[in-house]
Design a protein around this motif. Structure first.
Motif, PDB file in Angstrom:
ATOM      1  N   ILE A 191       0.831  -1.207   0.000  1.00 30.59           N
ATOM      2  CA  ILE A 191       0.000   0.000   0.000  1.00 30.59           C
ATOM      3  C   ILE A 191       0.867   1.259   0.000  1.00 30.59           C
ATOM      4  O   ILE A 191       0.519   2.273  -0.606  1.00 30.59           O
ATOM      5  CB  ILE A 191      -0.964  -0.018   1.205  1.00 30.59           C
ATOM      6  CG1 ILE A 191      -1.944  -1.188   1.050  1.00 30.59           C
ATOM      7  CG2 ILE A 191      -1.722   1.294   1.319  1.00 30.59           C
ATOM      8  CD1 ILE A 191      -2.881  -1.365   2.216  1.00 30.59           C
ATOM      9  N   ALA A 192       2.029   1.168   0.655  1.00 34.14           N
ATOM     10  CA  ALA A 192       2.894   2.350   0.750  1.00 34.14           C
ATOM     11  C   ALA A 192       3.644   2.623  -0.548  1.00 34.14           C
ATOM     12  O   ALA A 192       4.185   3.708  -0.733  1.00 34.14           O
ATOM     13  CB  ALA A 192       3.884   2.179   1.899  1.00 34.14           C
ATOM     14  N   GLU A 193       3.649   1.645  -1.442  1.00 38.19           N
ATOM     15  CA  GLU A 193       4.481   1.779  -2.632  1.00 38.19           C
ATOM     16  C   GLU A 193       4.211   3.062  -3.435  1.00 38.19           C
ATOM     17  O   GLU A 193       5.164   3.794  -3.741  1.00 38.19           O
ATOM     18  CB  GLU A 193       4.350   0.536  -3.514  1.00 38.19           C
ATOM     19  CG  GLU A 193       5.433   0.427  -4.534  1.00 38.19           C
ATOM     20  CD  GLU A 193       4.889   0.252  -5.925  1.00 38.19           C
ATOM     21  OE1 GLU A 193       5.691  -0.047  -6.808  1.00 38.19           O
ATOM     22  OE2 GLU A 193       3.674   0.423  -6.140  1.00 38.19           O
ATOM     23  N   PRO A 194       2.949   3.384  -3.764  1.00 34.42           N
ATOM     24  CA  PRO A 194       2.731   4.643  -4.499  1.00 34.42           C
ATOM     25  C   PRO A 194       3.141   5.874  -3.687  1.00 34.42           C
ATOM     26  O   PRO A 194       3.584   6.870  -4.250  1.00 34.42           O
ATOM     27  CB  PRO A 194       1.214   4.658  -4.740  1.00 34.42           C
ATOM     28  CG  PRO A 194       0.715   3.296  -4.434  1.00 34.42           C
ATOM     29  CD  PRO A 194       1.709   2.637  -3.530  1.00 34.42           C
ATOM     30  N   ILE A 195       3.034   5.781  -2.344  1.00 37.89           N
ATOM     31  CA  ILE A 195       3.413   6.922  -1.500  1.00 37.89           C
ATOM     32  C   ILE A 195       4.910   7.189  -1.641  1.00 37.89           C
ATOM     33  O   ILE A 195       5.342   8.320  -1.808  1.00 37.89           O
ATOM     34  CB  ILE A 195       3.054   6.643  -0.019  1.00 37.89           C
ATOM     35  CG1 ILE A 195       1.556   6.352   0.108  1.00 37.89           C
ATOM     36  CG2 ILE A 195       3.468   7.811   0.863  1.00 37.89           C
ATOM     37  CD1 ILE A 195       1.087   5.989   1.497  1.00 37.89           C
ATOM     38  N   PHE A 198       5.971   8.339  -5.401  1.00 37.33           N
ATOM     39  CA  PHE A 198       5.742   9.746  -5.730  1.00 37.33           C
ATOM     40  C   PHE A 198       6.276  10.680  -4.642  1.00 37.33           C
ATOM     41  O   PHE A 198       6.030  11.882  -4.676  1.00 37.33           O
ATOM     42  CB  PHE A 198       4.246   9.999  -5.953  1.00 37.33           C
ATOM     43  CG  PHE A 198       3.690   9.223  -7.113  1.00 37.33           C
ATOM     44  CD1 PHE A 198       4.089   9.501  -8.412  1.00 37.33           C
ATOM     45  CD2 PHE A 198       2.771   8.201  -6.904  1.00 37.33           C
ATOM     46  CE1 PHE A 198       3.580   8.782  -9.482  1.00 37.33           C
ATOM     47  CE2 PHE A 198       2.266   7.479  -7.973  1.00 37.33           C
ATOM     48  CZ  PHE A 198       2.666   7.768  -9.267  1.00 37.33           C
ATOM     49  N   GLY A 199       6.988  10.108  -3.653  1.00 32.69           N
ATOM     50  CA  GLY A 199       7.576  10.916  -2.587  1.00 32.69           C
ATOM     51  C   GLY A 199       6.557  11.771  -1.850  1.00 32.69           C
ATOM     52  O   GLY A 199       6.770  12.956  -1.616  1.00 32.69           O
ATOM     53  N   LEU A 200       5.431  11.169  -1.488  1.00 33.58           N
ATOM     54  CA  LEU A 200       4.342  11.959  -0.923  1.00 33.58           C
ATOM     55  C   LEU A 200       4.500  12.201   0.578  1.00 33.58           C
ATOM     56  O   LEU A 200       4.190  13.271   1.078  1.00 33.58           O
ATOM     57  CB  LEU A 200       2.997  11.272  -1.202  1.00 33.58           C
ATOM     58  CG  LEU A 200       2.673  11.060  -2.688  1.00 33.58           C
ATOM     59  CD1 LEU A 200       1.403  10.243  -2.842  1.00 33.58           C
ATOM     60  CD2 LEU A 200       2.539  12.394  -3.402  1.00 33.58           C
ATOM     61  N   LEU A 201       4.953  11.155   1.296  1.00 29.04           N
ATOM     62  CA  LEU A 201       5.084  11.275   2.752  1.00 29.04           C
ATOM     63  C   LEU A 201       6.371  10.583   3.180  1.00 29.04           C
ATOM     64  O   LEU A 201       6.994   9.851   2.414  1.00 29.04           O
ATOM     65  CB  LEU A 201       3.891  10.602   3.453  1.00 29.04           C
ATOM     66  CG  LEU A 201       2.488  11.165   3.237  1.00 29.04           C
ATOM     67  CD1 LEU A 201       1.466  10.197   3.784  1.00 29.04           C
ATOM     68  CD2 LEU A 201       2.342  12.525   3.892  1.00 29.04           C
ATOM     69  N   ALA A 244      -4.659   1.843  -4.511  1.00 28.79           N
ATOM     70  CA  ALA A 244      -5.047   2.814  -5.531  1.00 28.79           C
ATOM     71  C   ALA A 244      -5.311   4.184  -4.908  1.00 28.79           C
ATOM     72  O   ALA A 244      -5.054   5.214  -5.516  1.00 28.79           O
ATOM     73  CB  ALA A 244      -6.284   2.322  -6.277  1.00 28.79           C
ATOM     74  N   LEU A 245      -5.808   4.175  -3.661  1.00 28.26           N
ATOM     75  CA  LEU A 245      -6.137   5.444  -3.014  1.00 28.26           C
ATOM     76  C   LEU A 245      -4.925   6.095  -2.348  1.00 28.26           C
ATOM     77  O   LEU A 245      -4.974   7.255  -1.954  1.00 28.26           O
ATOM     78  CB  LEU A 245      -7.224   5.218  -1.951  1.00 28.26           C
ATOM     79  CG  LEU A 245      -8.590   4.778  -2.472  1.00 28.26           C
ATOM     80  CD1 LEU A 245      -9.496   4.421  -1.314  1.00 28.26           C
ATOM     81  CD2 LEU A 245      -9.218   5.877  -3.323  1.00 28.26           C
ATOM     82  N   ALA A 246      -3.830   5.320  -2.225  1.00 28.29           N
ATOM     83  CA  ALA A 246      -2.683   5.786  -1.442  1.00 28.29           C
ATOM     84  C   ALA A 246      -2.096   7.084  -1.980  1.00 28.29           C
ATOM     85  O   ALA A 246      -1.633   7.926  -1.224  1.00 28.29           O
ATOM     86  CB  ALA A 246      -1.608   4.701  -1.388  1.00 28.29           C
ATOM     87  N   SER A 247      -2.134   7.259  -3.306  1.00 23.87           N
ATOM     88  CA  SER A 247      -1.563   8.484  -3.865  1.00 23.87           C
ATOM     89  C   SER A 247      -2.662   9.516  -4.107  1.00 23.87           C
ATOM     90  O   SER A 247      -2.486  10.428  -4.910  1.00 23.87           O
ATOM     91  CB  SER A 247      -0.838   8.163  -5.171  1.00 23.87           C
ATOM     92  OG  SER A 247      -1.738   7.589  -6.092  1.00 23.87           O
ATOM     93  N   SER A 248      -3.778   9.360  -3.393  1.00 25.52           N
ATOM     94  CA  SER A 248      -4.926  10.256  -3.567  1.00 25.52           C
ATOM     95  C   SER A 248      -5.358  10.342  -5.025  1.00 25.52           C
ATOM     96  O   SER A 248      -5.620  11.422  -5.550  1.00 25.52           O
ATOM     97  CB  SER A 248      -4.628  11.665  -3.050  1.00 25.52           C
ATOM     98  OG  SER A 248      -4.237  11.604  -1.712  1.00 25.52           O
ATOM     99  N   ALA A 249      -5.426   9.173  -5.672  1.00 28.82           N
ATOM    100  CA  ALA A 249      -5.820   9.147  -7.076  1.00 28.82           C
ATOM    101  C   ALA A 249      -7.213   9.738  -7.245  1.00 28.82           C
ATOM    102  O   ALA A 249      -8.055   9.640  -6.359  1.00 28.82           O
ATOM    103  CB  ALA A 249      -5.789   7.719  -7.595  1.00 28.82           C
TER     104      ALA A 249
END
Ligand SMILES: Nc1ncnc2c1ncn2[C@@H]1O[C@H](COP(=O)(O)OP(=O)(O)OP(=O)(O)O)[C@@H](O)[C@H]1O
Ligand SMILES: Nc1ncnc2c1ncn2[C@@H]1O[C@H](COP(=O)(O)OP(=O)(O)O)[C@@H](O)[C@H]1O
Ligand code: SF4
Ligand code: SF4
Ligand SMILES: [Mg+2]
Ligand SMILES: [Mg+2]
Lengths: 339, 333
Positions: free
Chosen positions: B128-132, B135-138, B181-186
């Motif tokens: 789940i953390a992978e997209p975060i 994209f360097g989100l958090l 899918a929601l992890a990067s606030s898609a």
């Protein structure tokens, strides 16, 4: 009274695993009459396929039939030796599976497979067997059968292959067919054609069919009666119209509400909380009790058996003959139920 | 979270989308057997728009090209022609590659088989953390907290993050895929048969969840399914595909109350009738033809009860939501 083609009584099937003995089927009973389609529905793992395999004698170790009886025209078949069972399986009982390729040999022409099966189970001469194979292909709706009979399975589309499998199942004119998810892999348009074909066979040949599927729509269109299975047991069984339109068992009610339809206007689908228990972890009493919104004390201790309802619940349609449900609500005093 | 959806605004714009696959036998076979190269037009000139915050569904039989459209829409598969524009940014034009990188995190995809799309050797929290991370989100503890929140959001427990995908049921795995899918606030999620492998009771849980999330976050869905009842339940608008082309586009419920294209009618007729109204239906004729060698003119003509000479010659254009000569000539009421 006509006697049932297939009669299953208190069937139990177990799997011996490292974790202990798993009871996959735990006391299942039903009859199927000539020309009748019994639909069997339920979530995956409910025991539909294992029930079908038990009837056709294909439970392999570590599985075993641990109790009960299966009768074909009144004769026990659950205790036959493998050779005797194999003869019955070709001749009296046939099966159709979800993936047609499990029933067809890719290396042989469709015609060779049909002719060989016909020769094994009838006294026809080879040319007569070939003519019969062409007839069968025609009957199941294969266009230009005299040409297609020499094709290989891979030259047929998915729907056509399933028709060939049905033709193959019909070769010996069986009295009983187990069809396990026969249309699940097919498009709706082809599915409708296969359903119509199965119905026609029952009507015209008096074949009895056990139709396993998780698609309620297919059941509604094809079956005469339906059994809803849950955790290795029959939760509810009865005439298809009664069960589909007026389900009694709380699980069956939830299941019906969960299905999106072409008519419903609901914003949200009915949701049954949780999921089906693992075989190693089936709850005491009624197996559905942790998910049931009508649960009461007795449900946690005593296991309900499918029975004719003694009382209706408030606001429910009148109880119909032949409709049985395994739920304590229907044997409890109506006053208590109202509370 | 994000601005309330303005329903009329076009968010996704697909124009004349095409995809051709080379399905030739290997070169040596072709030379020996003297066969020409063979091409399959999986998607053949498809146009539709999706408005922000709505669910647009594609339906059609197996092989009609639904998944191919889905993969092109998210940029997983190069197009052979046409354009996909999402929120004003072209997914297909090389000039836009900078802005497209920005766009990526706003687009996610959910597949039919949640098991195949989750790395079996990773713990769920890492999946789940992978997209975060990507994209360097958090960073650091914030990631853990966000993953816990996402798991709760999709109806799982924060502790489930420690487990591996095989420890979950099919429905739970699809919840994990949704959390990812929601992890990067898609904002735009392409769902390719998200519930086709699930039991109806589990399907109901997932469809309800998808709707709740859409309301909460104003998500835009491209929803693909071969199940007409599921599509009816989910979609605001629906496109019906046949052999790589759209044959009808309609507002959701209207497609079912007033289908216009002969193929749409045939598909609807084929759906088993759970209401048991005893409705008489026209038996469906034939099967989807070989896409390598599709019929001339309107590719539906060999199965169409209304086909005439013109249909065999001339492909009908999409006019007013339906691509059919009979409808346009007023031969259908
Ligand atoms: N990589 C590929 N190479 C060759 N042909 C392909 C490829 N991917 C898809 N196709 C073909 O393109 C057509 C459309 O395929 P696609 O997977 O988009 O259909 P679909 O509508 O998603 O079907 P389904 O309902 O079975 O998922 C089919 O004829 C398919 O065989
Ligand atoms: N060979 C086996 N070993 C152990 N368990 C099995 C085996 N075959 C089936 N089961 C179990 O028996 C139960 C019923 O399975 P099945 O009849 O296939 O369900 P379905 O209703 O989906 O057809 C399931 O819990 C399944 O895991
Ligand atoms: S027996 Fe009890 S727990 Fe089981 S379905 Fe009936 S009310 Fe629910
Ligand atoms: S264009 Fe002709 S063949 Fe195609 S759907 Fe319309 S009537 Fe039928
Ligand atoms: Mg099964
Ligand atoms: Mg697909």
């Amino acid at each position: 009274m006509t006697e049932p083609v297939i009669s299953v009584r208190d069937l139990r099937v177990e799997f011996v695993t490292r974790k202990g003995i798993l009871k996959a089927i735990d006391g299942v009973s039903f009859d199927i009459m000539p020309g009748e389609v019994l639909g069997v529905v339920g979530e995956s793992g409910a025991g539909k396929s294992v029930t079908g395999s038990a009837i056709i004698g294909l439970i392999e170790p570590p599985g075993r039939i641990a109790g009960g009886e299966i009768r074909l025209h009144g004769q026990r078949i659950d205790n036959l030796d493998p050779e005797a069972m194999r003869r019955i399986r070709g001749r009296k009982i046939a099966m159709i599976f979800q993936d047609p390729l499990t029933s067809l040999n890719p290396l042989y022409r469709v015609g060779e497979q049909l002719v060989e099966t016909i020769l094994t189970h009838t006294d026809l001469s080879p040319p007569a067997a070939r003519a019969r194979a062409i007839d069968l292909l025609n009957e199941v709706g294969i266009p230009a059968p005299e040409r297609r009979i020499d094709g290989y399975p891979h030259e047929f589309s998915g729907g056509m292959r399933q028709r060939v499998v049905i033709a193959l199942a019909l070769c010996a004119e069986p009295d009983f067919i187990v069809a396990d998810e026969p249309t699940t892999a097919l498009d709706v348009s082809v599915q409708a054609q296969i359903i119509a074909l199965i119905r026609k066979l029952c009507r015209e040949r008096g074949t009895a069919v056990m139709l396993v599927t998780h698609d309620m729509g297919v059941i509604a269109e094809t079956a005469d009666r339906v059994a809803v299975m849950y955790a290795g047991r029959v939760a509810e069984i009865g005439p298809v119209r009664d069960v589909v339109k007026h389900p009694l068992h709380p699980y069956a009610k939830g299941l019906m509400g969960a299905i999106p339809t072409l008519e419903a206007e609901a914003e949200r689908l009915v949701q049954i909380p949780g999921s089906m228990p693992r075989l190693s972890n089936i709850p005491q009493g009624c197996a559905f009790n942790p998910r049931c919104d009508r649960v009461f004390e007795r449900c946690r201790v005593e296991r309900p058996d499918p029975d004719t309802p003694r009382f209706g619940l408030e606001g429910e349609a009148p109880l119909m003959p032949g409709h049985r449900v395994a739920c304590h609500l229907y044997t409890r005093n109506p006053v208590e139920n109202a509370s | 979270m994000m601005a309330q959806a303005k329903p009329s605004e076009t968010f996704v714009d697909v124009r004349d989308l095409k995809r051709v696959f080379d399905v030739s036998r290997p070169w040596l076979n072709r030379v020996i057997e003297r066969q020409p190269k063979a091409f399959l037009k999986a998607v053949d000139g498809l146009s539709f728009e999706i408005r922000r915050g709505e669910t647009f569904a594609l339906v059609g039989e197996s092989g009609s090209g639904k998944s191919t459209v889905a993969r092109m829409a998210v940029g997983l598969l190069p197009v052979s022609g046409g354009t996909v524009t999402i929120d004003g940014v072209s997914m297909t034009d090389v000039k836009d590659s900078q802005t497209r990188q920005q766009l990526r995190k706003r687009i996610q995809m959910i597949f039919q088989d949640p098991y195949a799309s989750l790395n079996p050797r990773w713990r769920v929290e890492r999946i789940i953390a992978e997209p975060i991370h990507a994209f360097g989100l958090l960073k650091g503890a914030q990631v853990t907290e966000r993953v816990g929140d996402l798991l709760t959001l999709v109806g799982l427990h924060p502790d489930d993050g420690r487990k591996f995908p095989h420890e979950f049921s099919g429905g739970q795995r699809q919840r994990i895929a949704i959390a990812r899918a929601l992890a990067s606030s898609a904002e735009f999620i392409v769902c390719d048969e998200p519930t086709s492998a699930l039991d109806v009771s589990v399907q109901a849980q997932i469809l309800n969840l998808m709707r709740d999330l859409q309301k909460e976050f104003g998500l835009t869905y491209l929803f693909i399914s071969h199940n007409l009842a599921v599509v009816r339940h989910m979609a605001d608008r629906i496109g019906v595909m046949y052999l790589g082309r759209l044959v009808e586009i309609s507002e959701g419920k209207r497609l079912f109350s007033a289908p216009r294209h002969p193929y749409t009618r045939m598909l609807l007729d084929a759906v088993p009738d759970l209401g048991m109204t005893g409705r008489q239906r026209q038996m469906v004729a034939g099967e989807i033809p070989n896409p390598i060698n599709p019929p001339s003119g309107c590719t539906f003509h060999p199965r169409c009860p209304l086909a005439n000479e013109r249909c065999k010659r001339e492909a009908p254009a999409m006019i007013d939501g339906v691509a059919c000569h009979a409808v346009q000539e007023g031969r259908v009421v």
